[in-house]
Enzyme design. Structure first.
Site, PDB file in Angstrom:
ATOM      1  N   ASP A   1       5.545  10.469  -4.063  1.00  0.00           N
ATOM      2  CA  ASP A   1       4.485   9.557  -4.341  1.00  0.00           C
ATOM      3  C   ASP A   1       3.412  10.034  -3.350  1.00  0.00           C
ATOM      4  OD1 ASP A   1       2.588   7.706  -5.380  1.00  0.00           O
ATOM      5  OD2 ASP A   1       3.674   5.997  -4.687  1.00  0.00           O
TER       6      ASP A   1
ATOM      7  N   GLU B   1      -3.874   6.742   0.097  1.00  0.00           N
ATOM      8  CA  GLU B   1      -3.106   5.750   0.187  1.00  0.00           C
ATOM      9  C   GLU B   1      -1.983   5.906   1.192  1.00  0.00           C
ATOM     10  OE1 GLU B   1      -0.852   5.116  -3.443  1.00  0.00           O
ATOM     11  OE2 GLU B   1       0.653   3.533  -2.510  1.00  0.00           O
TER      12      GLU B   1
ATOM     13  N   GLU C   1       7.419   1.194 -12.731  1.00  0.00           N
ATOM     14  CA  GLU C   1       7.099   0.136 -11.878  1.00  0.00           C
ATOM     15  C   GLU C   1       6.613  -1.167 -12.835  1.00  0.00           C
ATOM     16  OE1 GLU C   1       4.065   1.845  -9.157  1.00  0.00           O
ATOM     17  OE2 GLU C   1       5.454   2.481  -8.032  1.00  0.00           O
TER      18      GLU C   1
HETATM   19  C1  GCV Z   1      -1.361   2.244  -9.904  1.00  0.00           C
HETATM   20  C2  GCV Z   1       2.323   4.101  -6.189  1.00  0.00           C
HETATM   21  C3  GCV Z   1       1.184   3.136  -5.691  1.00  0.00           C
HETATM   22  C4  GCV Z   1       0.820   1.876  -6.879  1.00  0.00           C
HETATM   23  C5  GCV Z   1       0.280   2.953  -8.245  1.00  0.00           C
HETATM   24  C6  GCV Z   1       1.504   3.960  -8.431  1.00  0.00           C
HETATM   25  C7  GCV Z   1       1.034   4.671  -9.521  1.00  0.00           C
HETATM   26  O1  GCV Z   1       3.500   3.258  -6.267  1.00  0.00           O
HETATM   27  O2  GCV Z   1       1.435   2.348  -4.490  1.00  0.00           O
HETATM   28  O3  GCV Z   1      -0.338   1.290  -6.359  1.00  0.00           O
HETATM   29  O4  GCV Z   1       0.029   1.969  -9.159  1.00  0.00           O
HETATM   30  O5  GCV Z   1       2.018   4.709  -7.326  1.00  0.00           O
HETATM   31  O6  GCV Z   1       0.621   5.816  -9.242  1.00  0.00           O
HETATM   32  O7  GCV Z   1       1.190   4.310 -10.885  1.00  0.00           O
END
Ligand code: GCV
Length: 618
Positions: A317, A345, A238
């Site tokens: 995720d 989340e 990411e």
């Molecule tokens: C810390 C997902 C979440 C992100 C998070 C990422 C990760 O994409 O939406 O907020 O970033 O996971 O675990 O690194």
């Protein structure tokens, strides 16, 4: 909001640990005394037995253990007594050496995916905390055996790179505060830190200057914090920097930092959350869940002994339902940690009730079916924040408590863990204890039904990840597709489809490979099916989709009734009722949006004639 903190499952500890409490043994003695006053228990003798390490033994009126083992033994003794099940004889040691909480706190005070307020220790670009309150949180962690706290976000935004540099004295002060509770500090670092903070032109892991920079940095950190647990890294994920920039692989990247930490006994935790987040949604060949295995399986055996590869429980995720990550079953020569997410989340954001221990039990069963890999650590993304109840929803504390118990003993029965939490937190016994325990035990199943039954994930609102939006992620670059058409839905991940299934060992390949043996809960994760396909219970697929959403909402309504009848103390009662109203609203939205989406697309009516909000033209 930053009001008086609550004690959660430790309400019987009616005093603060004194600020000058220096060693775990002193803490243990004090906690015991406090508990004794409150519970009128006979004070057992304490016996320091270093060879027991983190383990403890209670026998003949004596609690023995190593330094932290003694502390854990005292908590176990007190909590068992408070839960009405005093321990006369028992011994225990943790299943995993590292039981870690990963906080995604930023130094401006925000918390990524935080639903419990703001950071407990950062504010306006610096450390800022109430030591009494932090001791209380540390005590909560210690009471369930959690022993590592990573305090900053894996997405390391400035100025957090300074935690190992200009802020190091403050970092060390926090480490000292946590030390009496057997909690060691960990920090997330950015892979490009030697460039951004060290003035080097590169962060290439094979560059000698870069290696020296990390060694010097580790030396400095350990001079300030001798029991520092180690570093956590999110790389090439990411948009975070990583070794791919230099044509290096992730073993080379991880080993760079691991070698700097090794002389000090530190570990390097390397996250395996690597995938292409810029996928073309038209590309049906690339399948995001395959990415981690493809990156890491070829590297098995190449990671140094003090590297831990931290793998999310599922290949996507933290969805409400995913199969176990195949990467966890494909790395026999690598130290592995499973990463769970207490921050809800995708699972209700501490508004909707969602107790996680039943899900973790299923994950362990799947791991066993897949060959029982020996993990060395458990990690969980934190659900802590500065709201008075620290976990956002008063019931979300069950997940912090439950994670500690699970990481200590993954075989612990979820129902027992949850019932203990209910008893310790609210003092409920008999029917009341059973009612709240059952509500929590069932909460995940209810949430799954009204949001994403049958393994059909990613219909959530993009970015916020709360509430339904069936096409929200469908035409985006994140690799998160359900590919619903007017005829069918789901992804074929078998050999005739993306081939993801081939990443599993034979036993799981067999189980998931056929739509007849695949559990309903994962059907559409592994298989694409027409709406008229008949499920094992005789209903069509489309009818199951409708029914599950209707049932999920109806069960949420029942939860609300049960909740209203519970004699919860204030402020928990008002908070839980307020959140329950929001949960019902959310559940109704999910039910109606998803059902109308499928009804409009498929043109299929509900066999029971319920309103699908579909406005059929005929
Ligand atoms: C810390 C997902 C979440 C992100 C998070 C990422 C990760 O994409 O939406 O907020 O970033 O996971 O675990 O690194």
């Amino acid at each position: 909001m930053n009001t008086a903190p609550r004690r959660h499952w430790l309400p019987f500890l009616n005093k603060e640990v004194p600020a000058d409490c220096a060693t775990p043994t002193e803490t243990a003695a004090f906690e015991l005394k406090t508990g004794c006053e409150s519970l009128r228990l006979r004070m057992p003798e304490l016996e320091l037995r270093s060879e027991l390490g983190e383990g403890w033994r209670i026998s003949g009126g004596t609690i023995s253990g190593g330094e932290t083992g003694l502390l854990y033994g005292v908590y176990a003794y007190l909590m068992a007594a408070a839960a009405g099940k005093p321990i006369a004889e028992a011994e225990s040691r943790p299943r995993y050496a590292l039981r870690m909480i990963n906080c995604w706190d930023n130094m401006d005070g925000s918390v990524e995916r935080g639903y419990s307020g703001r950071s407990l220790w950062f504010r306006d670009g610096r450390f800022s905390y109430d030591p009494v309150r932090l001791r209380q949180v540390a005590r909560m962690l210690a009471s369930v055996g959690l022993n590592v706290l990573c305090i900053n976000n894996v997405n390391v935004h400035e100025p957090a790179q300074g935690l190992i540099d200009e802020f190091l004295p403050d970092t060390a002060r926090l480490a000292a505060l946590l030390r009496p509770f057997g909690v060691r500090l960990m920090l997330s670092v950015d892979f490009s830190q030697p460039m951004r903070h060290g003035g080097l032109p590169t962060a290439d892991p094979l560059n000698k200057e870069v290696q020296r920079w990390w060694r010097d940095t580790a030396d400095r950190v350990y001079a300030a914090i001798p029991d520092f647990a180690g570093l956590l890294v999110k790389a090439d994920s990411e948009h975070r920097p990583g070794p791919f920039t230099y044509g290096r692989n992730h073993a080379e990247g991880a080993n760079l930092l691991a070698r700097a930490l090794k002389p000090h006994g530190g570990v390097l935790v390397w996250r395996a959350f690597v995938y292409n987040c810029q996928q073309d949604w038209r590309d049906t060949k690339t399948d995001r869940p395959m990415a981690a295995y493809e990156t890491y399986h070829p590297l098995d055996g190449q990671f140094d002994g003090n590297v831990i590869l931290q793998v999310k429980n599922g290949p996507f995720d933290f969805q409400v339902r995913e199969p176990i990550s195949p990467t966890l079953l494909a790395m026999p020569r690598t130290n592995l940690a499973m990463e769970l997410q207490l921050a809800q989340e995708y699972t209700g954001q501490q508004t909707d009730i969602y107790a996680m221990n039943p899900m973790w039990k299923e994950l362990m069963e799947e791991l066993r079916e897949g060959g029982d890999p020996q993990l060395c650590a458990m990690a969980a993304v934190s659900n802590l924040g500065d709201e008075s109840c620290v976990t956002g929803h008063p019931f979300a504390a069950v997940n912090l408590f439950g994670f500690g118990r699970f990481a200590w003993d993954p075989a612990a029965e979820p129902e027992r863990v949850i019932a203990d939490w209910v008893r310790l937190t609210y003092g409920f016994e008999g029917e009341t204890q059973a009612a709240l325990t059952a509500l929590l035990m069932n909460s995940r199943a209810v949430y799954e039904k009204y949001t994403a039954p049958l393994g059909l994930n990613w219909m959530v609102t993009p970015n916020s990840h709360y509430g339904p939006n069936p096409s929200g992620y469908e035409y985006q670059s994140w690799g998160t597709y359900h590919r619903a058409t007017r005829e069918a839905v789901g992804i074929d991940r078998t050999d005739s489809g993306t081939g993801y299934l081939s990443q599993y060992p034979a036993a799981l390949r067999e189980k998931y490979g056929s739509a007849d043996t695949c559990p309903d809960s994962l059907l559409l994760f592994f298989h694409r099916r027409r709406y008229g396909w008949v499920m094992p219970d005789g209903r069509t697929l489309i009818q199951r989709i409708y029914d599950d959403h209707f049932e999920g909402y109806a069960e949420a309504e029942k939860m609300a009734e049960t909740l209203a009848a519970l004699p919860l103390p204030e402020p928990d009662r008002s908070e839980a009722l307020r959140k329950m109203a929001l949960q019902l609203h959310n559940a109704r939205e999910w039910r109606d949006v998803i059902n109308s989406f499928f009804a409009r697309l498929s043109g299929c009516a509900d066999a029971q004639g319920r309103d699908l909000c579909a406005d059929f033209d005929d």
